[in-house]
Design an enzyme around this catalytic site. Structure first.
Site, PDB file in Angstrom:
ATOM      1  N   ARG A  12       0.969  -1.369  -0.028  1.00  0.00           N
ATOM      2  CA  ARG A  12       0.069  -0.123  -0.156  1.00  0.00           C
ATOM      3  C   ARG A  12       0.765   1.288  -0.040  1.00  0.00           C
ATOM      4  O   ARG A  12       0.363   2.442   0.247  1.00  0.00           O
ATOM      5  CB  ARG A  12      -0.979  -0.356   1.165  1.00  0.00           C
TER       6      ARG A  12
ATOM      7  N   LYS B 108       4.307  11.725 -11.119  1.00  0.00           N
ATOM      8  CA  LYS B 108       3.530  10.631 -11.968  1.00  0.00           C
ATOM      9  C   LYS B 108       4.356   9.196 -12.235  1.00  0.00           C
ATOM     10  O   LYS B 108       5.340   9.393 -12.551  1.00  0.00           O
ATOM     11  CB  LYS B 108       3.314  11.436 -13.453  1.00  0.00           C
TER      12      LYS B 108
ATOM     13  N   GLU C 237      12.822  18.433 -24.235  1.00  0.00           N
ATOM     14  CA  GLU C 237      11.915  18.716 -22.928  1.00  0.00           C
ATOM     15  C   GLU C 237      12.519  20.163 -22.317  1.00  0.00           C
ATOM     16  O   GLU C 237      11.756  20.852 -21.803  1.00  0.00           O
ATOM     17  CB  GLU C 237      11.896  17.619 -21.957  1.00  0.00           C
TER      18      GLU C 237
ATOM     19  N   LYS D  69       9.174  23.202 -13.625  1.00  0.00           N
ATOM     20  CA  LYS D  69       8.248  21.990 -13.530  1.00  0.00           C
ATOM     21  C   LYS D  69       8.074  21.984 -12.096  1.00  0.00           C
ATOM     22  O   LYS D  69       6.580  21.601 -11.750  1.00  0.00           O
ATOM     23  CB  LYS D  69       8.865  20.610 -13.795  1.00  0.00           C
TER      24      LYS D  69
ATOM     25  N   GLU E  49      -3.102  17.949 -12.389  1.00  0.00           N
ATOM     26  CA  GLU E  49      -3.171  18.161 -13.661  1.00  0.00           C
ATOM     27  C   GLU E  49      -4.639  18.621 -13.929  1.00  0.00           C
ATOM     28  O   GLU E  49      -5.130  17.899 -14.966  1.00  0.00           O
ATOM     29  CB  GLU E  49      -2.736  16.870 -14.757  1.00  0.00           C
TER      30      GLU E  49
ATOM     31  N   ARG F  78      -1.104  22.497 -14.925  1.00  0.00           N
ATOM     32  CA  ARG F  78       0.088  21.284 -15.396  1.00  0.00           C
ATOM     33  C   ARG F  78      -0.131  20.886 -16.970  1.00  0.00           C
ATOM     34  O   ARG F  78       0.803  20.435 -17.390  1.00  0.00           O
ATOM     35  CB  ARG F  78      -0.157  20.287 -14.423  1.00  0.00           C
TER      36      ARG F  78
ATOM     37  N   ASN G   8       2.145  20.023 -21.542  1.00  0.00           N
ATOM     38  CA  ASN G   8       1.998  19.206 -22.699  1.00  0.00           C
ATOM     39  C   ASN G   8       2.190  19.679 -23.951  1.00  0.00           C
ATOM     40  O   ASN G   8       1.853  19.657 -25.078  1.00  0.00           O
ATOM     41  CB  ASN G   8       0.381  18.886 -22.641  1.00  0.00           C
TER      42      ASN G   8
ATOM     43  N   HIS H 245       2.998  17.708 -27.095  1.00  0.00           N
ATOM     44  CA  HIS H 245       2.942  16.487 -27.005  1.00  0.00           C
ATOM     45  C   HIS H 245       1.686  15.816 -27.474  1.00  0.00           C
ATOM     46  O   HIS H 245       1.388  14.858 -27.813  1.00  0.00           O
ATOM     47  CB  HIS H 245       2.738  16.165 -25.452  1.00  0.00           C
TER      48      HIS H 245
ATOM     49  N   HIS I 260       2.471  12.950 -29.757  1.00  0.00           N
ATOM     50  CA  HIS I 260       2.348  11.527 -29.073  1.00  0.00           C
ATOM     51  C   HIS I 260       1.491  10.706 -30.544  1.00  0.00           C
ATOM     52  O   HIS I 260       1.497   9.768 -30.815  1.00  0.00           O
ATOM     53  CB  HIS I 260       1.159  11.362 -28.345  1.00  0.00           C
TER      54      HIS I 260
ATOM     55  N   HIS J 156      10.422  10.063 -28.614  1.00  0.00           N
ATOM     56  CA  HIS J 156       9.566  10.989 -27.791  1.00  0.00           C
ATOM     57  C   HIS J 156      10.006  12.446 -28.238  1.00  0.00           C
ATOM     58  O   HIS J 156       9.220  13.126 -28.310  1.00  0.00           O
ATOM     59  CB  HIS J 156       9.488  10.524 -26.566  1.00  0.00           C
TER      60      HIS J 156
HETATM   61  N1  LIG Z   1       6.481  10.388 -14.893  1.00  0.00           N
HETATM   62  C1  LIG Z   1       6.715  11.255 -15.774  1.00  0.00           C
HETATM   63  O1  LIG Z   1       6.221  12.327 -15.210  1.00  0.00           O
HETATM   64  C2  LIG Z   1       7.263  11.149 -17.194  1.00  0.00           C
HETATM   65  C3  LIG Z   1       7.515  12.274 -17.937  1.00  0.00           C
HETATM   66  C4  LIG Z   1       8.163  12.046 -18.962  1.00  0.00           C
HETATM   67  C5  LIG Z   1       8.658  10.920 -19.637  1.00  0.00           C
HETATM   68  N2  LIG Z   1       8.181   9.797 -18.751  1.00  0.00           N
HETATM   69  C6  LIG Z   1       8.649   8.556 -19.270  1.00  0.00           C
HETATM   70  O2  LIG Z   1       9.802   8.396 -19.522  1.00  0.00           O
HETATM   71  C7  LIG Z   1      10.158   7.356 -20.263  1.00  0.00           C
HETATM   72  C8  LIG Z   1      11.423   7.806 -21.147  1.00  0.00           C
HETATM   73  O3  LIG Z   1      12.471   8.073 -20.386  1.00  0.00           O
HETATM   74  P1  LIG Z   1      14.118   8.026 -20.907  1.00  0.00           P
HETATM   75  O4  LIG Z   1      14.174   8.655 -21.982  1.00  0.00           O
HETATM   76  O5  LIG Z   1      15.032   8.337 -19.783  1.00  0.00           O
HETATM   77  O6  LIG Z   1      14.196   6.339 -21.307  1.00  0.00           O
HETATM   78  P2  LIG Z   1      15.031   5.185 -20.753  1.00  0.00           P
HETATM   79  O7  LIG Z   1      14.711   4.992 -19.300  1.00  0.00           O
HETATM   80  O8  LIG Z   1      14.439   3.939 -21.678  1.00  0.00           O
HETATM   81  O9  LIG Z   1      16.586   5.470 -20.906  1.00  0.00           O
HETATM   82  C9  LIG Z   1      16.985   5.477 -22.352  1.00  0.00           C
HETATM   83  C10 LIG Z   1      18.078   4.673 -22.740  1.00  0.00           C
HETATM   84  O10 LIG Z   1      19.122   5.332 -21.865  1.00  0.00           O
HETATM   85  C11 LIG Z   1      19.953   4.196 -21.177  1.00  0.00           C
HETATM   86  N3  LIG Z   1      20.685   4.894 -20.420  1.00  0.00           N
HETATM   87  C12 LIG Z   1      20.180   5.538 -19.112  1.00  0.00           C
HETATM   88  N4  LIG Z   1      21.064   6.165 -18.320  1.00  0.00           N
HETATM   89  C13 LIG Z   1      22.154   6.175 -18.916  1.00  0.00           C
HETATM   90  C14 LIG Z   1      23.400   6.661 -18.908  1.00  0.00           C
HETATM   91  N5  LIG Z   1      23.625   7.574 -17.805  1.00  0.00           N
HETATM   92  N6  LIG Z   1      24.571   6.271 -19.733  1.00  0.00           N
HETATM   93  C15 LIG Z   1      24.147   5.527 -20.657  1.00  0.00           C
HETATM   94  N7  LIG Z   1      22.981   4.998 -20.944  1.00  0.00           N
HETATM   95  C16 LIG Z   1      21.949   5.370 -20.139  1.00  0.00           C
HETATM   96  C17 LIG Z   1      18.861   3.413 -20.959  1.00  0.00           C
HETATM   97  O11 LIG Z   1      19.406   2.069 -20.428  1.00  0.00           O
HETATM   98  C18 LIG Z   1      17.879   3.283 -22.074  1.00  0.00           C
HETATM   99  O12 LIG Z   1      18.403   2.402 -23.128  1.00  0.00           O
HETATM  100  C19 LIG Z   1       9.047   6.942 -20.993  1.00  0.00           C
HETATM  101  O13 LIG Z   1       8.389   5.737 -20.585  1.00  0.00           O
HETATM  102  C20 LIG Z   1       8.188   8.101 -20.532  1.00  0.00           C
HETATM  103  O14 LIG Z   1       6.889   7.888 -20.709  1.00  0.00           O
HETATM  104  C21 LIG Z   1       7.563   9.787 -17.622  1.00  0.00           C
HETATM  105 ZN   LIG Z   2       7.640  14.392 -22.871  1.00  0.00          ZN
END
Ligand SMILES: NC(=O)c1ccc[n+]([C@@H]2O[C@H](COP(=O)([O-])OP(=O)(O)OC[C@H]3O[C@@H](n4cnc5c(N)ncnc54)[C@H](O)[C@@H]3O)[C@@H](O)[C@H]2O)c1
Ligand SMILES: [Zn+2]
Length: 365
Positions: free
Chosen positions: A124, A146, A188, A230, A240, A244, A248, A251, A255, A267
């Site tokens: 929980r 999120k 971003e 942010k 949101e 918030r 987007n 986006h 998307h 992305h």
């Molecule tokens: N929670 C939120 O508010 C929010 C906001 C934006 C995006 N997201 C989510 O985030 C995700 C994308 O995140 P991301 O772009 O970090 O992707 P990811 O976590 O897949 O990382 C991208 C790649 O980089 C590699 N990597 C990570 N750190 C590294 C480092 N220091 N050196 C070398 N390689 C490294 C990873 O292994 C992966 O292959 C999506 O699923 C998206 O929906 C969430």
């Molecule tokens: Zn984004």
């Protein structure tokens, strides 16, 4: 730098973001204090563990040698699903995690989203700490609370709000990040600047070369500015319901482009194109100067981000995907549009014909 997000409820909740060059060297002590008597369970992106894991002992991080307390996760978007959460949860149970444990997530946004989702529902809910290692995670996904996983039907369809207790951001991790991933995070950053920080915009315009060579001081500045923006928005509107939504920007179309290309376009790249669409729309309805649109396009080009829609994508398909997007309100097409660099508005009366014109002018078939 320390940023606090105060989420004023009783009891008051505070989420802290610590940002600094070489922060990883102090983290041992910081985490010892933050964890108190909680047992830490580390969820690491396996690729990050391979690059950085062997430094943790020398850095003095409280990584328990008790077997099972370091859980490696092969992070990729297809693995961001409920089955992974169950698997990680079961590994936590067998390693003895209980209500007095905490999760520390180390990796990009995928690892952070999955680990934080697990923390929000494990027995929980237990505290979550984030050590983001991609630029995207450092400026966006680790901040704001999120969490979530994808379904075959769409991204982030299951999730919760669960604020991290603390987020530790060291730009040093980005020295091993591939250029293509750095660019996804930069989209971003540019988005944040467009939403509400003209100073950040100018800083990025004049310091792109230093960012590309991962100068830690320059990175720390853009990360701090993005997180601050942010944090302010999340503080005003955690769930949101209004403000918030500004986050987007780019986006809605972004998307749609991701979906229509079967996620072959990344992305951040799609968000860049989506911002250009929003800016062109805004220019055509007389709300944005052509010069500001030009600045957006040239900054995106400096970063090799696509500013045109591939001709293989049909304007009508983009309209269809935008209409199906969960962020649509009622029947009107609804967009966040820039009105100048550093300010956006929510525009809810967009005419579909005008939208199609813009998409075609920007390359859509
Ligand atoms: N929670 C939120 O508010 C929010 C906001 C934006 C995006 N997201 C989510 O985030 C995700 C994308 O995140 P991301 O772009 O970090 O992707 P990811 O976590 O897949 O990382 C991208 C790649 O980089 C590699 N990597 C990570 N750190 C590294 C480092 N220091 N050196 C070398 N390689 C490294 C990873 O292994 C992966 O292959 C999506 O699923 C998206 O929906 C969430
Ligand atoms: Zn984004």
């Amino acid at each position: 730098m320390k940023i606090e997000i105060n989420l004023g409820e009783a009891p008051a909740r505070v989420s802290e973001i610590l940002i600094g060059e070489d922060l990883m060297k102090d983290l041992g002590g910081v985490l010892h204090i933050a964890l108190g008597n909680r047992s830490a369970f580390w969820i690491w992106d396996e690729a990050v563990w391979e690059l950085w894991g062997n430094r943790t002992a020398e850095l003095g991080w409280p990584i328990d040698t008790i077997e099972g307390r370091i859980i490696l996760f092969t992070a990729s978007e297809p693995e961001k699903r409920l089955a992974s959460v169950e698997l990680l949860a079961r590994r936590m149970v067998s390693a003895g995690a209980n209500r007095n444990s905490a999760i520390i997530a180390v990796g990009g946004g995928v690892t952070g989203d999955v680990a934080a989702f697990l923390a929000s529902i494990y027995m929980r809910g237990i505290p979550c700490f984030q050590i983001p290692t991609t630029l995207l995670a450092q400026v966006d996904s680790s901040v704001g609370g999120k969490t979530g996983v994808d379904l075959p039907e769409g991204k982030n369809l299951l999730g919760t709000f669960h604020q991290p207790q603390q987020v530790y951001i060291d730009p040093g991790f980005l020295t091993t990040l591939p250029d293509e991933e750095l660019r996804q995070g930069m989209a971003e950053v540019i988005k944040s600047a467009m939403i509400g920080d003209e100073v950040l915009w100018k800083f990025v315009e004049s310091n792109s070369a230093a960012i590309k060579r991962r100068d830690p001081n320059t990175l720390a500045r853009i990360i701090s500015a993005s997180c601050l923006l942010k944090a302010k928005i999340v503080e005003a509107d955690e769930k949101e319901s209004g403000r918030r939504r500004a986050l987007n920007l780019g986006h809605t179309v972004g998307h749609a482009l991701e979906k229509l290309t079967g996620f072959r376009l990344k992305h951040g790249d799609c968000v860049a194109t989506g911002m250009v669409v929003a800016a062109e729309l805004s220019r055509r309805i007389g709300k944005l100067h052509a010069e500001d649109l030009q600045r957006l396009e040239s900054l995106c080009e400096t970063w090799e981000m696509p500013v045109r829609i591939p001709a293989s994508i049909k304007a009508q398909d983009i309209v269809g995907a935008v209409r199906a997007d969960k962020k649509r309100i009622g029947d009107k097409l609804h967009f966040i549009i820039p009105v100048r660099i550093g300010e956006v508005i929510e525009f809810t009366e967009i005419d579909q014909g005008k939208f199609v014109e813009v998409l075609k002018a920007l390359g859509a078939g």
